[in-house]
Design a protein around this motif. Structure first.
Motif, PDB file in Angstrom:
ATOM      1  N   ASP A   1       0.838  -1.194   0.000  1.00 12.54           N
ATOM      2  CA  ASP A   1       0.000   0.000   0.000  1.00 12.54           C
ATOM      3  C   ASP A   1       0.875   1.246   0.000  1.00 12.54           C
ATOM      4  O   ASP A   1       2.070   1.196   0.298  1.00 12.54           O
ATOM      5  CB  ASP A   1      -0.925   0.007   1.216  1.00 12.54           C
ATOM      6  N   SER A   2       0.252   2.375  -0.348  1.00 14.59           N
ATOM      7  CA  SER A   2       0.961   3.646  -0.387  1.00 14.59           C
ATOM      8  C   SER A   2      -0.045   4.782  -0.332  1.00 14.59           C
ATOM      9  O   SER A   2      -1.250   4.586  -0.550  1.00 14.59           O
ATOM     10  CB  SER A   2       1.800   3.760  -1.664  1.00 14.59           C
ATOM     11  N   HIS A   3       0.465   5.969  -0.032  1.00 16.02           N
ATOM     12  CA  HIS A   3      -0.399   7.139   0.085  1.00 16.02           C
ATOM     13  C   HIS A   3      -1.174   7.411  -1.201  1.00 16.02           C
ATOM     14  O   HIS A   3      -2.348   7.781  -1.177  1.00 16.02           O
ATOM     15  CB  HIS A   3       0.444   8.359   0.458  1.00 16.02           C
ATOM     16  N   ASN A   4      -0.526   7.213  -2.355  1.00 13.58           N
ATOM     17  CA  ASN A   4      -1.208   7.509  -3.620  1.00 13.58           C
ATOM     18  C   ASN A   4      -2.083   6.365  -4.113  1.00 13.58           C
ATOM     19  O   ASN A   4      -2.627   6.443  -5.214  1.00 13.58           O
ATOM     20  CB  ASN A   4      -0.206   7.933  -4.697  1.00 13.58           C
ATOM     21  N   ASN A   5      -2.233   5.317  -3.306  1.00  7.55           N
ATOM     22  CA  ASN A   5      -3.229   4.285  -3.617  1.00  7.55           C
ATOM     23  C   ASN A   5      -4.553   4.651  -2.948  1.00  7.55           C
ATOM     24  O   ASN A   5      -5.164   3.870  -2.235  1.00  7.55           O
ATOM     25  CB  ASN A   5      -2.751   2.914  -3.137  1.00  7.55           C
ATOM     26  N   THR A   6      -4.953   5.870  -3.161  1.00  6.29           N
ATOM     27  CA  THR A   6      -6.198   6.399  -2.610  1.00  6.29           C
ATOM     28  C   THR A   6      -7.153   6.656  -3.759  1.00  6.29           C
ATOM     29  O   THR A   6      -6.815   7.379  -4.690  1.00  6.29           O
ATOM     30  CB  THR A   6      -5.940   7.697  -1.820  1.00  6.29           C
ATOM     31  N   PHE A   7      -8.320   6.053  -3.708  1.00 10.52           N
ATOM     32  CA  PHE A   7      -9.224   6.167  -4.850  1.00 10.52           C
ATOM     33  C   PHE A   7     -10.678   6.104  -4.415  1.00 10.52           C
ATOM     34  O   PHE A   7     -11.014   5.617  -3.339  1.00 10.52           O
ATOM     35  CB  PHE A   7      -8.941   5.049  -5.861  1.00 10.52           C
ATOM     36  N   ARG A   8     -11.525   6.630  -5.285  1.00  9.93           N
ATOM     37  CA  ARG A   8     -12.976   6.444  -5.201  1.00  9.93           C
ATOM     38  C   ARG A   8     -13.451   6.034  -6.586  1.00  9.93           C
ATOM     39  O   ARG A   8     -13.029   6.599  -7.590  1.00  9.93           O
ATOM     40  CB  ARG A   8     -13.685   7.726  -4.764  1.00  9.93           C
ATOM     41  N   CYS A   9     -14.301   5.054  -6.634  1.00  8.34           N
ATOM     42  CA  CYS A   9     -14.858   4.591  -7.908  1.00  8.34           C
ATOM     43  C   CYS A   9     -16.364   4.435  -7.759  1.00  8.34           C
ATOM     44  O   CYS A   9     -16.874   4.208  -6.661  1.00  8.34           O
ATOM     45  CB  CYS A   9     -14.300   3.217  -8.314  1.00  8.34           C
ATOM     46  N   TRP A  10     -17.067   4.537  -8.877  1.00 10.81           N
ATOM     47  CA  TRP A  10     -18.438   4.061  -8.847  1.00 10.81           C
ATOM     48  C   TRP A  10     -18.666   3.124 -10.023  1.00 10.81           C
ATOM     49  O   TRP A  10     -18.109   3.289 -11.100  1.00 10.81           O
ATOM     50  CB  TRP A  10     -19.459   5.194  -8.800  1.00 10.81           C
ATOM     51  N   VAL A  11     -19.461   2.102  -9.766  1.00 14.08           N
ATOM     52  CA  VAL A  11     -19.849   1.126 -10.782  1.00 14.08           C
ATOM     53  C   VAL A  11     -21.284   1.421 -11.161  1.00 14.08           C
ATOM     54  O   VAL A  11     -22.173   1.488 -10.312  1.00 14.08           O
ATOM     55  CB  VAL A  11     -19.727  -0.320 -10.252  1.00 14.08           C
ATOM     56  N   THR A  12     -21.514   1.627 -12.447  1.00 11.53           N
ATOM     57  CA  THR A  12     -22.853   1.942 -12.933  1.00 11.53           C
ATOM     58  C   THR A  12     -23.182   1.024 -14.098  1.00 11.53           C
ATOM     59  O   THR A  12     -22.292   0.510 -14.779  1.00 11.53           O
ATOM     60  CB  THR A  12     -22.951   3.417 -13.370  1.00 11.53           C
ATOM     61  N   TRP A  13     -24.444   0.768 -14.347  1.00  6.55           N
ATOM     62  CA  TRP A  13     -24.845  -0.174 -15.379  1.00  6.55           C
ATOM     63  C   TRP A  13     -26.220   0.184 -15.919  1.00  6.55           C
ATOM     64  O   TRP A  13     -26.977   0.934 -15.316  1.00  6.55           O
ATOM     65  CB  TRP A  13     -24.884  -1.601 -14.832  1.00  6.55           C
ATOM     66  N   GLY A  14     -26.518  -0.367 -17.075  1.00  2.88           N
ATOM     67  CA  GLY A  14     -27.832  -0.212 -17.685  1.00  2.88           C
ATOM     68  C   GLY A  14     -28.437  -1.586 -17.883  1.00  2.88           C
ATOM     69  O   GLY A  14     -28.696  -2.308 -16.932  1.00  2.88           O
ATOM     70  N   GLU A  15     -28.615  -1.982 -19.135  1.00  2.00           N
ATOM     71  CA  GLU A  15     -29.191  -3.295 -19.423  1.00  2.00           C
ATOM     72  C   GLU A  15     -28.230  -4.391 -18.985  1.00  2.00           C
ATOM     73  O   GLU A  15     -27.033  -4.340 -19.291  1.00  2.00           O
ATOM     74  CB  GLU A  15     -29.457  -3.418 -20.930  1.00  2.00           C
ATOM     75  N   PRO A  16     -28.713  -5.433 -18.247  1.00  5.43           N
ATOM     76  CA  PRO A  16     -27.835  -6.508 -17.784  1.00  5.43           C
ATOM     77  C   PRO A  16     -27.064  -7.153 -18.932  1.00  5.43           C
ATOM     78  O   PRO A  16     -27.602  -7.380 -20.008  1.00  5.43           O
ATOM     79  CB  PRO A  16     -28.814  -7.507 -17.146  1.00  5.43           C
ATOM     80  N   ASN A  17     -25.779  -7.412 -18.695  1.00  4.00           N
ATOM     81  CA  ASN A  17     -24.876  -8.054 -19.671  1.00  4.00           C
ATOM     82  C   ASN A  17     -24.602  -7.195 -20.900  1.00  4.00           C
ATOM     83  O   ASN A  17     -23.993  -7.665 -21.854  1.00  4.00           O
ATOM     84  CB  ASN A  17     -25.416  -9.416 -20.106  1.00  4.00           C
ATOM     85  N   VAL A  18     -25.073  -5.957 -20.911  1.00  3.04           N
ATOM     86  CA  VAL A  18     -24.842  -5.060 -22.048  1.00  3.04           C
ATOM     87  C   VAL A  18     -24.092  -3.806 -21.597  1.00  3.04           C
ATOM     88  O   VAL A  18     -23.101  -3.413 -22.205  1.00  3.04           O
ATOM     89  CB  VAL A  18     -26.173  -4.674 -22.727  1.00  3.04           C
ATOM     90  N   ASP A  19     -24.565  -3.170 -20.542  1.00  2.53           N
ATOM     91  CA  ASP A  19     -23.962  -1.924 -20.057  1.00  2.53           C
ATOM     92  C   ASP A  19     -23.509  -2.097 -18.610  1.00  2.53           C
ATOM     93  O   ASP A  19     -24.329  -2.280 -17.717  1.00  2.53           O
ATOM     94  CB  ASP A  19     -24.971  -0.773 -20.124  1.00  2.53           C
ATOM     95  N   LYS A  20     -22.213  -2.049 -18.393  1.00  4.03           N
ATOM     96  CA  LYS A  20     -21.668  -2.052 -17.039  1.00  4.03           C
ATOM     97  C   LYS A  20     -20.310  -1.366 -17.101  1.00  4.03           C
ATOM     98  O   LYS A  20     -19.444  -1.767 -17.854  1.00  4.03           O
ATOM     99  CB  LYS A  20     -21.528  -3.468 -16.488  1.00  4.03           C
ATOM    100  N   GLN A  21     -20.154  -0.311 -16.303  1.00  2.79           N
ATOM    101  CA  GLN A  21     -18.939   0.477 -16.366  1.00  2.79           C
ATOM    102  C   GLN A  21     -18.422   0.770 -14.966  1.00  2.79           C
ATOM    103  O   GLN A  21     -19.168   0.748 -13.995  1.00  2.79           O
ATOM    104  CB  GLN A  21     -19.205   1.809 -17.073  1.00  2.79           C
ATOM    105  N   LYS A  22     -17.129   1.066 -14.900  1.00  3.00           N
ATOM    106  CA  LYS A  22     -16.521   1.499 -13.647  1.00  3.00           C
ATOM    107  C   LYS A  22     -15.692   2.746 -13.922  1.00  3.00           C
ATOM    108  O   LYS A  22     -14.816   2.747 -14.781  1.00  3.00           O
ATOM    109  CB  LYS A  22     -15.629   0.414 -13.050  1.00  3.00           C
ATOM    110  N   LEU A  23     -15.981   3.806 -13.181  1.00  2.00           N
ATOM    111  CA  LEU A  23     -15.214   5.039 -13.254  1.00  2.00           C
ATOM    112  C   LEU A  23     -14.427   5.194 -11.968  1.00  2.00           C
ATOM    113  O   LEU A  23     -14.975   5.070 -10.876  1.00  2.00           O
ATOM    114  CB  LEU A  23     -16.121   6.246 -13.430  1.00  2.00           C
ATOM    115  N   CYS A  24     -13.120   5.444 -12.072  1.00  2.00           N
ATOM    116  CA  CYS A  24     -12.281   5.591 -10.893  1.00  2.00           C
ATOM    117  C   CYS A  24     -11.530   6.914 -10.935  1.00  2.00           C
ATOM    118  O   CYS A  24     -10.995   7.304 -11.975  1.00  2.00           O
ATOM    119  CB  CYS A  24     -11.277   4.440 -10.791  1.00  2.00           C
ATOM    120  N   TYR A  25     -11.485   7.552  -9.795  1.00  2.24           N
ATOM    121  CA  TYR A  25     -10.788   8.825  -9.630  1.00  2.24           C
ATOM    122  C   TYR A  25      -9.693   8.593  -8.600  1.00  2.24           C
ATOM    123  O   TYR A  25      -9.971   8.362  -7.423  1.00  2.24           O
ATOM    124  CB  TYR A  25     -11.788   9.888  -9.165  1.00  2.24           C
ATOM    125  N   VAL A  26      -8.434   8.569  -9.038  1.00  6.96           N
ATOM    126  CA  VAL A  26      -7.296   8.270  -8.172  1.00  6.96           C
ATOM    127  C   VAL A  26      -6.707   9.575  -7.659  1.00  6.96           C
ATOM    128  O   VAL A  26      -6.294  10.433  -8.444  1.00  6.96           O
ATOM    129  CB  VAL A  26      -6.229   7.444  -8.915  1.00  6.96           C
TER     130      VAL A  26
END
Length: 205
Positions: free
Chosen positions: A109-134
């Protein structure tokens, strides 16, 4: 292998969720994102007890018994990187913000291993995304993955969402490249409680 899981990627934060009990069809599967914070409201609904408005997470009882379920809000993933000024036996890491280092000075681990992400999706098995802000680094890193087409998260598509072929990614998460909206949304998800978190849908569009 590391002693625990501290990374923003699926191999660290995605684990199977298995349940058995009355009303649950044996051998059934459903590809819907769930979170550990969903357990408490699920248990309360099974016990026919009211779910406090301040409780985060959503009851999964409908998913378990009918498989008819549409989650109303994204899932937040976050971690604050541990760090120390000095690591015993590893003088080269003085004031480098490292932590959890073994006898060979390999750190987890390290200080710059600090992040927030959200996982969002639409139609099952078609739309699923992850956005991460490090955060907590000399530079801000933004990562966006299409978890249907790229389940191993090898291709960061944040710089491509304005190009042809990425319309679904662009439509689901808008105004993202300058990260002004993503910072606002991630801060909202960090602070919101209970059903108030459902307002996240309005912030994404």
């Amino acid at each position: 292998l590391p002693n625990d899981k501290r990374q923003l990627y699926e191999f660290d934060n995605r684990v199977p969720f298995m349940v058995r009990g009355p009303g649950i069809k044996p051998g059934s599967t459903y590809n819907s994102p769930v979170s550990s914070i969903d357990l408490a409201p699920t248990f309360l609904e099974i016990a026919e007890s009211p779910i406090p408005i301040t409780m985060q997470g959503e009851s999964l009882l409908k998913l378990l018994t009918t498989q008819n379920y549409n989650r109303s809000s994204p899932i937040l993933l976050e971690h604050y990187g541990e760090h120390k000024d000095e690591i015993q036996g590893c003088p080269q890491y003085k004031n480098q913000g490292m932590a959890n280092c073994d006898d060979h000075c390999v750190c987890e681990d390290s200080h710059n291993n600090t992040f927030r992400c959200w996982v969002t999706w639409g139609e099952p098995n078609v739309d699923k995304q992850k956005l991460c802000y490090v955060m907590e680094d000399n530079a801000t890193f933004v990562e966006l993955y299409d978890l249907v087409k790229d389940e191993n998260e090898l291709n960061n598509i944040i710089d491509y969402i304005d190009k042809p072929g990425y319309e679904k990614n662009r439509d689901m998460i808008k105004d993202i490249k300058n990260c002004k909206k993503c910072q606002h949304v991630l801060k909202f998800m960090e602070d919101c409680r209970g059903h108030n978190c459902e307002k996240i849908i309005n912030l994404l569009h």
